[in-house]
Design a protein around this motif. Structure first.
Motif, PDB file in Angstrom:
ATOM      1  N   LYS A  37       0.846  -1.194   0.000  1.00 16.59           N
ATOM      2  CA  LYS A  37       0.000   0.000   0.000  1.00 16.59           C
ATOM      3  C   LYS A  37       0.885   1.249   0.000  1.00 16.59           C
ATOM      4  O   LYS A  37       2.069   1.187   0.305  1.00 16.59           O
ATOM      5  CB  LYS A  37      -0.866   0.023   1.261  1.00 16.59           C
ATOM      6  CG  LYS A  37      -1.809  -1.159   1.385  1.00 16.59           C
ATOM      7  CD  LYS A  37      -3.119  -0.796   0.731  1.00 16.59           C
ATOM      8  CE  LYS A  37      -4.270  -1.726   0.975  1.00 16.59           C
ATOM      9  NZ  LYS A  37      -4.034  -3.123   0.935  1.00 16.59           N
ATOM     10  N   THR A  93       3.496  -0.974   3.878  1.00 21.66           N
ATOM     11  CA  THR A  93       3.021   0.346   3.478  1.00 21.66           C
ATOM     12  C   THR A  93       4.167   1.311   3.284  1.00 21.66           C
ATOM     13  O   THR A  93       5.054   1.411   4.133  1.00 21.66           O
ATOM     14  CB  THR A  93       2.066   0.917   4.553  1.00 21.66           C
ATOM     15  OG1 THR A  93       1.058  -0.056   4.786  1.00 21.66           O
ATOM     16  CG2 THR A  93       1.439   2.229   4.112  1.00 21.66           C
ATOM     17  N   ASP A 128      -5.487   1.124  -3.144  1.00 19.74           N
ATOM     18  CA  ASP A 128      -4.126   0.766  -2.738  1.00 19.74           C
ATOM     19  C   ASP A 128      -3.542   1.762  -1.744  1.00 19.74           C
ATOM     20  O   ASP A 128      -2.354   1.699  -1.444  1.00 19.74           O
ATOM     21  CB  ASP A 128      -3.227   0.707  -3.983  1.00 19.74           C
ATOM     22  CG  ASP A 128      -3.776  -0.271  -5.000  1.00 19.74           C
ATOM     23  OD1 ASP A 128      -3.751  -1.470  -4.728  1.00 19.74           O
ATOM     24  OD2 ASP A 128      -4.260   0.172  -6.064  1.00 19.74           O
ATOM     25  N   GLY A 129      -4.354   2.678  -1.296  1.00 15.86           N
ATOM     26  CA  GLY A 129      -3.855   3.634  -0.314  1.00 15.86           C
ATOM     27  C   GLY A 129      -4.588   4.952  -0.398  1.00 15.86           C
ATOM     28  O   GLY A 129      -5.660   5.059  -1.003  1.00 15.86           O
TER      29      GLY A 129
END
Ligand code: PGA
Length: 258
Positions: free
Chosen positions: A8, A41, A235-236
Motif C-alpha cells: 500500500k 506500506t 491501494d492507499g
C-alpha cells in the motif's frame, strides 16, 4: 499457501503547510518514528519544496519513507519565473510528483498541461501521482464521462512501457478539505476504483489496469480510514490536512498497514 499481501502507499500532501522548518521537522520526525514498524506500506511525504532537503537529511536509512513534490512545471526549460523544472525535481532526489491536483487545476491547469507533466515525470523515471476528480455529482452519471476524459487526456502520448510507475489518485473535489463525514463512503470509492480500472483496461490493457495503484483522497481522516481501506478496493490514500497532525496520521498508517 499464504496469500501475498499487496503493498500500500499513503501520500501526505502538506500543501502550503507548515509555516516553519522546525514545525516541518517535528511532523516529519514523528511520522518517521511510526513508519519504522510498517510492513507493507510506503509513506510518501510531499512537503513544500523548500523543506525537502532538510527533511531528507533526517531520513537516514529508512526505506519506509520517500519524498515527493506537489507539482512540476510543464516545460523542461526556459524563462518561467517561480516555476520548478523536472530536472530540479530529479536533482532534489524525490521519487514522486503530484500532478494535476485540483487546486492546481483550479488555477487554470488543463488536461493538456497535465499530460505534458505526466510525460515529463514518467520519462524521468519518477512516479507521477495523477489526480483526477469531479467537481460535483449528477444523477445522469456525467461525472463518469468527465473522469474518463480526464484520464484519457492526461495520459495521451504516454508510452506504455513507462506506465508501471503511474499512480492515480481519485479525489472528488466536493470531498476535499472537509471532514470525514463529507468524504466519499467506501462503497462509492469501491465503485470509482472499479471504474478507473475499467478505463485503464480500455485505454491500455488488463495488466496495466491491474497493476496501476489507485488511491483515494478527499477528507481521509482517522475516523474513516479503516472503512475506506478495507472496503474501498484501493491501494492507499492521498491525505491532506490530517497528514499534518502526526499522531492521527501515524494511526492512519497503522490502519492501512494492518
Ligand atoms: P484533504 O486533502 O485530505 O485535506 O481533503 C486531500 C488533497 O487535497 O489532496
Amino acid at each position: 499457501m499464504k496469500t501475498k499481501i499487496k503493498n500500500k502507499i499513503v501520500v501526505a500532501n502538506w500543501k502550503m503547510e507548515p509555516k516553519t522548518q522546525d514545525e516541518a521537522l517535528k511532523i516529519f520526525n514523528d511520522t518517521k518514528k511510526a513508519s519504522k514498524n510498517l510492513k507493507n506500506t510506503k509513506v510518501v511525504i510531499c512537503p513544500p519544496n523548500f523543506y525537502v532537503n532538510e527533511l531528507k537529511e533526517g531520513l537516514g536509512k529508512s526505506k519506509k519513507i520517500s519524498f515527493g513534490v506537489q507539482d512540476v512545471f510543464s516545460e523542461e526549460e526556459g524563462a518561467h519565473t517561480g516555476e520548478i523544472s523536472i530536472d530540479m525535481v530529479k536533482n532534489l532526489g524525490v521519487e514522486y510528483v503530484i500532478v494535476g491536483h485540483s487546486e492546481r487545476r483550479s488555477l487554470g491547469e488543463d488536461d493538456d498541461t497535465v499530460s505534458k507533466k505526466v510525460n515529463l515525470v514518467l520519462n524521468s523515471k519518477l512516479n507521477p501521482i495523477l489526480c483526477v476528480g469531479e467537481k460535483e455529482r449528477d444523477e445522469e452519471g456525467n461525472f463518469l464521462l468527465f473522469i474518463l476524459e480526464q484520464i484519457k487526456n492526461s495520459l495521451q502520448k504516454v508510452e506504455k512501457k513507462h506506465l508501471k510507475n503511474l499512480i492515480i489518485a481519485y479525489e472528488p473535489i466536493w470531498a476535499i478539505g472537509k471532514t470525514a463525514q463529507d468524504a466519499m463512503d467506501s462503497r462509492g470509492v469501491h465503485q470509482m476504483s472499479l471504474f478507473i480500472k475499467k478505463v485503464l483496461k480500455d485505454l491500455f490493457d488488463e495488466k496495466i489496469a491491474e497493476k496501476t495503484m489507485i488511491l483515494y483522497g478527499g477528507s481521509v481522516e482517522l475516523s474513516n480510514a479503516e472503512d475506506l481501506i478495507k472496503n474501498g478496493n484501493i491501494d492507499g490514500f492521498l491525505v491532506g490536512h490530517e497528514s499534518l497532525d502526526a499522531d492521527k496520521f501515524c494511526e492512519i498508517l497503522k490502519i492501512v498497514d494492518k
